[in-house]
Design an enzyme around this catalytic site. Sequence first.
Site, short mmCIF file in Angstrom:
data_model
loop_
_atom_site.label_atom_id
_atom_site.label_comp_id
_atom_site.label_asym_id
_atom_site.label_seq_id
_atom_site.Cartn_x
_atom_site.Cartn_y
_atom_site.Cartn_z
N HIS A 159 -6.58 102.18 77.84
CA HIS A 159 -7.31 103.32 78.40
C HIS A 159 -6.66 103.77 79.70
O HIS A 159 -6.14 102.96 80.46
CB HIS A 159 -8.76 102.95 78.70
CG HIS A 159 -9.55 102.60 77.49
ND1 HIS A 159 -9.95 103.53 76.57
CD2 HIS A 159 -10.02 101.41 77.05
CE1 HIS A 159 -10.63 102.92 75.61
NE2 HIS A 159 -10.67 101.64 75.87
N THR A 162 -1.92 88.23 85.09
CA THR A 162 -1.63 89.62 85.39
C THR A 162 -0.17 89.87 85.73
O THR A 162 0.24 91.01 85.89
CB THR A 162 -2.51 90.10 86.57
OG1 THR A 162 -2.22 89.30 87.72
CG2 THR A 162 -3.99 90.02 86.22
#
Length: 151
Positions: free
Chosen positions: A52, A105
């Site tokens: 997204h 991450t």
Amino acid sequence: MTASIHPSANVPRDLSAGRYAFVGTECWIAPRTVIGDYVMLAPRVAIVGDDHQWDVPGTPVQFTERPEQHVTHIDRDAWLGYGAIVMRGVHVGEGAVVAAGSVVTHDVPPYEIWAGVPAKKLRDRFTTEDQTEHMRQLDSAPATPTFAGPQ
């Protein structure tokens, strides 16, 4: 010499899995994921993200276009513990270990142990000498599985 993917795992059609790779129960693997030989993904490991755009002013997230989809690499002999989350586009190096519940991450270098939220290096997996011997053995003939029985 085949990968083992639990029927409850959600894997994309384009998953590339090496020899003896293992994908545990209830894993969620995003498209464009490559996992190497002898990789182990414990139950509920998730490879997520890149799905997204959230920074388009005036447009609800659900109506934005998909951003560029990055490839995620989990290299040979890496082990991701229960419930670990890996963001897409991250590269987990050969022989790396990611602790249960960690959120990765950033790229994880080879043969390091990472843990936490966000995940950070705890220590090296092997001494230099042991790592050299481990890599030599992995590079020789393909390993044959042997499993210890109940103790």
